[in-house]
Each structure stands twice: as C-alpha cells, then as structure tokens.
Scaffold this motif. Sequence first.
Motif, PDB file in Angstrom:
ATOM      1  N   GLY A 130       0.836  -1.188   0.000  1.00 22.45           N
ATOM      2  CA  GLY A 130       0.000   0.000   0.000  1.00 22.45           C
ATOM      3  C   GLY A 130       0.874   1.242   0.000  1.00 22.45           C
ATOM      4  N   GLU A 131       0.496   2.218   0.798  1.00 23.37           N
ATOM      5  CA  GLU A 131       1.254   3.477   0.851  1.00 23.37           C
ATOM      6  C   GLU A 131       2.672   3.222   1.342  1.00 23.37           C
ATOM      7  N   PHE A 132       3.648   3.757   0.630  1.00 27.24           N
ATOM      8  CA  PHE A 132       5.036   3.672   1.063  1.00 27.24           C
ATOM      9  C   PHE A 132       5.349   4.823   2.021  1.00 27.24           C
ATOM     10  N   ALA A 133       5.999   4.504   3.130  1.00 24.27           N
ATOM     11  CA  ALA A 133       6.448   5.557   4.040  1.00 24.27           C
ATOM     12  C   ALA A 133       7.400   6.515   3.337  1.00 24.27           C
ATOM     13  N   VAL A 134       8.169   6.001   2.386  1.00 25.08           N
ATOM     14  CA  VAL A 134       9.150   6.835   1.707  1.00 25.08           C
ATOM     15  C   VAL A 134       8.488   7.959   0.902  1.00 25.08           C
ATOM     16  N   ASN A 135       7.183   7.841   0.643  1.00 24.32           N
ATOM     17  CA  ASN A 135       6.477   8.940  -0.013  1.00 24.32           C
ATOM     18  C   ASN A 135       6.466  10.204   0.840  1.00 24.32           C
ATOM     19  N   LYS A 136       6.695  10.043   2.139  1.00 27.17           N
ATOM     20  CA  LYS A 136       6.745  11.218   3.015  1.00 27.17           C
ATOM     21  C   LYS A 136       7.911  12.139   2.642  1.00 27.17           C
ATOM     22  N   LEU A 137       8.920  11.573   1.995  1.00 28.62           N
ATOM     23  CA  LEU A 137      10.033  12.425   1.578  1.00 28.62           C
ATOM     24  C   LEU A 137       9.574  13.468   0.565  1.00 28.62           C
ATOM     25  N   SER A 138       8.819  13.026  -0.430  1.00 30.88           N
ATOM     26  CA  SER A 138       8.365  13.982  -1.438  1.00 30.88           C
ATOM     27  C   SER A 138       7.232  14.858  -0.925  1.00 30.88           C
ATOM     28  N   LEU A 139       6.429  14.340   0.001  1.00 33.39           N
ATOM     29  CA  LEU A 139       5.286  15.100   0.497  1.00 33.39           C
ATOM     30  C   LEU A 139       5.663  16.081   1.602  1.00 33.39           C
ATOM     31  N   TRP A 140       6.489  15.630   2.555  1.00 30.64           N
ATOM     32  CA  TRP A 140       6.680  16.387   3.788  1.00 30.64           C
ATOM     33  C   TRP A 140       8.109  16.808   4.059  1.00 30.64           C
ATOM     34  N   GLU A 141       9.064  16.254   3.351  1.00 28.81           N
ATOM     35  CA  GLU A 141      10.470  16.508   3.699  1.00 28.81           C
ATOM     36  C   GLU A 141      10.801  17.989   3.717  1.00 28.81           C
ATOM     37  N   HIS A 142      10.394  18.736   2.686  1.00 22.26           N
ATOM     38  CA  HIS A 142      10.793  20.147   2.589  1.00 22.26           C
ATOM     39  C   HIS A 142      10.224  20.957   3.744  1.00 22.26           C
ATOM     40  N   SER A 143       8.945  20.777   4.043  1.00 24.15           N
ATOM     41  CA  SER A 143       8.328  21.592   5.095  1.00 24.15           C
ATOM     42  C   SER A 143       8.844  21.212   6.482  1.00 24.15           C
ATOM     43  N   ILE A 144       9.167  19.928   6.680  1.00 20.96           N
ATOM     44  CA  ILE A 144       9.746  19.525   7.967  1.00 20.96           C
ATOM     45  C   ILE A 144      11.160  20.071   8.096  1.00 20.96           C
ATOM     46  N   ARG A 145      11.922  19.935   7.032  1.00 26.37           N
ATOM     47  CA  ARG A 145      13.323  20.369   7.098  1.00 26.37           C
ATOM     48  C   ARG A 145      13.445  21.880   7.264  1.00 26.37           C
ATOM     49  N   THR A 146      12.567  22.637   6.593  1.00 27.87           N
ATOM     50  CA  THR A 146      12.703  24.098   6.602  1.00 27.87           C
ATOM     51  C   THR A 146      11.838  24.798   7.633  1.00 27.87           C
ATOM     52  N   GLY A 147      10.748  24.149   8.059  1.00 29.50           N
ATOM     53  CA  GLY A 147       9.850  24.840   8.983  1.00 29.50           C
ATOM     54  C   GLY A 147       9.298  24.007  10.111  1.00 29.50           C
ATOM     55  N   SER A 148       9.734  22.745  10.222  1.00 25.75           N
ATOM     56  CA  SER A 148       9.257  21.838  11.277  1.00 25.75           C
ATOM     57  C   SER A 148       7.730  21.811  11.340  1.00 25.75           C
ATOM     58  N   VAL A 149       7.118  21.721  10.167  1.00 24.31           N
ATOM     59  CA  VAL A 149       5.662  21.703  10.083  1.00 24.31           C
ATOM     60  C   VAL A 149       5.233  20.807   8.928  1.00 24.31           C
ATOM     61  N   VAL A 150       4.068  20.192   9.069  1.00 16.54           N
ATOM     62  CA  VAL A 150       3.421  19.465   7.985  1.00 16.54           C
ATOM     63  C   VAL A 150       2.076  20.116   7.730  1.00 16.54           C
ATOM     64  N   ARG A 151       1.845  20.503   6.487  1.00 15.32           N
ATOM     65  CA  ARG A 151       0.565  21.061   6.065  1.00 15.32           C
ATOM     66  C   ARG A 151      -0.165  19.980   5.277  1.00 15.32           C
ATOM     67  N   SER A 152      -1.350  19.623   5.754  1.00 16.33           N
ATOM     68  CA  SER A 152      -2.052  18.533   5.095  1.00 16.33           C
ATOM     69  C   SER A 152      -3.551  18.668   5.300  1.00 16.33           C
ATOM     70  N   ALA A 153      -4.304  18.205   4.327  1.00 17.55           N
ATOM     71  CA  ALA A 153      -5.747  18.079   4.469  1.00 17.55           C
ATOM     72  C   ALA A 153      -6.069  16.744   5.149  1.00 17.55           C
ATOM     73  N   TYR A 154      -7.297  16.574   5.522  1.00 20.50           N
ATOM     74  CA  TYR A 154      -7.788  15.313   6.079  1.00 20.50           C
ATOM     75  C   TYR A 154      -6.941  14.822   7.255  1.00 20.50           C
ATOM     76  N   PRO A 155      -6.882  15.564   8.337  1.00 14.94           N
ATOM     77  CA  PRO A 155      -6.041  15.156   9.472  1.00 14.94           C
ATOM     78  C   PRO A 155      -6.426  13.807  10.069  1.00 14.94           C
ATOM     79  N   GLY A 156      -7.694  13.411   9.885  1.00 13.05           N
ATOM     80  CA  GLY A 156      -8.128  12.131  10.438  1.00 13.05           C
ATOM     81  C   GLY A 156      -7.968  10.961   9.494  1.00 13.05           C
ATOM     82  N   ALA A 157      -7.433  11.191   8.304  1.00 12.75           N
ATOM     83  CA  ALA A 157      -7.248  10.109   7.345  1.00 12.75           C
ATOM     84  C   ALA A 157      -6.275   9.073   7.891  1.00 12.75           C
ATOM     85  N   MET A 158      -6.692   7.811   7.900  1.00 12.39           N
ATOM     86  CA  MET A 158      -5.922   6.747   8.540  1.00 12.39           C
ATOM     87  C   MET A 158      -5.179   5.920   7.503  1.00 12.39           C
TER      88      MET A 158
END
Length: 278
Positions: A130-158
């Motif tokens: 299913g979903e690869f954890a490594v996809n977090k690199l393309s989705l979240w890496e920049h915002s975590i590295r530069t601002g220690s934040v994740v911007r995302s819709a659907y916070p309850g999506a499991m």
Amino acid sequence: MTMLVTGATGHVGRHVVRRLVAAGHSVRALTRDVGAAKFPNGVTAFEGDLLQPAGLRAALTGVERLYLFPVAETAPEVARLAASLGVRRIVVLSSDAVTDGSDPSGHRDVEEAVEAVAESGVEWTHLRPGEFAVNKLSLWEHSIRTGSVVRSAYPGAMGAPVHEDDVAAVAVASLLEDGHQGVIHRISGPRALSQRDQVLAMARGLGRAIAFEEVSPAEARADMIAQGFPADIADYILAHQATWADQPAAVHRTVEQITGRPARDLARWAADHLTDFQ
C-alpha cells in the motif's frame, strides 16, 4: 543460484540487492547508468532499460530468478524474454492499487504479463504494498526540514505506510523460499494512523517537534503542485486521503507472517531517514 534485480537503485530494489548479497547469492543488478550506481561488493551491474527489452538479453542469460520492477509498456516482452532464457521465478513489485481498483499505472498489466508465461514453467509472486512511508520524503520533507511543520488536508485520514525495506524483505523471501508461488502478498505498515498521529510518530523518530497544520484540500493540492507533483498525482493522493478519512487503510500482517518480526513503524522509518530531514 543467480538472481537479477531490476530497478536495482530504487527505494525497494536497493534493499533487495543488499539482502540477497547478505544471503550469499549471486546477484545481478540492472541499472540505466552503471557508472553512477553503487552496489555492494560482489554484485554484477548490467546497464539496461526495461523500456528497451531487446537490450536485456545479456543481463537475463543464466538468471534463474527475477525481481521485476513494474513497467507496464514492455512487461509482456520482458516476461517472454525472461521465460525464453530460462528464468523460472519472477517476483513482481506491484501495488495494492490493483486490489482497490484505483491503479493508475498499469500494475495489473505487469502482473498479467508475468502470469501469461506461467504455462512455460515460470513461477510468479505479486507484491502489493500500500502506501510507502518513503512517499513522506516527497510530500513532507521540505516543510519539515525548513519549517518543522506538515501542512495537510484530512487530518483524520488513517493510512498504514510501510517501510520500503519491509517490502524488500518479503520480496527476498518470495525469491528464495518455496510456498510463495502463485501468491499475492498485500503489504502494509503495522497499524493505521491518522495524519496527525503520523506526524507525531515522525517527530519521535526524528527527535524533534513537528507541528501539524490542517489546510483545505484545495490548499493541499496547490502545495503539492508547487512542489512539482503533477496535478493528476496530487488528485490521486488527495482522493486516497479522503477515502481513508472515512475508512482506514487496510492493515496486513504479511511482513510478520513471512519474516517472523513485525513490520517497522513510521517512527522507525523516520529514524532510518534522519539525514534526509536535516
């Protein structure tokens, strides 16, 4: 026994190579750029491209088992060539998108191409992560590295993101062990976590505070496109998140059943990728 790993520098393929070498097998690695690729000692690198099957004859000659990266356009030609040259087991890196009917990349076409050569004596196993954890690199890496934040819709999506090395472990077992022939392995992480809880897990793994900022689906889509995601891929990701907000992603015990240890969680994955977020 000689194995050929295609997609050998990819997120999963590189771990398949490493694990096969550690198990003492003769390993060939297919890559489009031999000069740039780095493999463990003892690996024989072959330059080739799955989009050009005619150039794969040398790499496949003498190979008994094949780990196949999914390239739908040429999968029938590759499968037929492999079978004609004596390959007797093919493990396909497919996708659980085949199972849920949302497959946009032709993974089922690759599966069918390999199944079609079974009558010539080729055994097959399909891996459907299913979903690869490594996809977090393309989705979240920049915002975590530069601002220690994740911007995302659907916070309850499991979602149940899986460590790419756990997929590799199942692949290697399917290549080396009997009992996986004609089997479809669905693979996931150890549990389903909301988007908020995924950020908390990554914060634990990275050893730093990470904020979560909920945005609208339109804002999340714009963020992904600004990062370079094609619009159709951004829409595909958001559609899955919307689905998981109503129904959690499926969790499978495949990694534990096959390897004897639980699948690694997202905190462990983040710790394994610490340098990517620094």
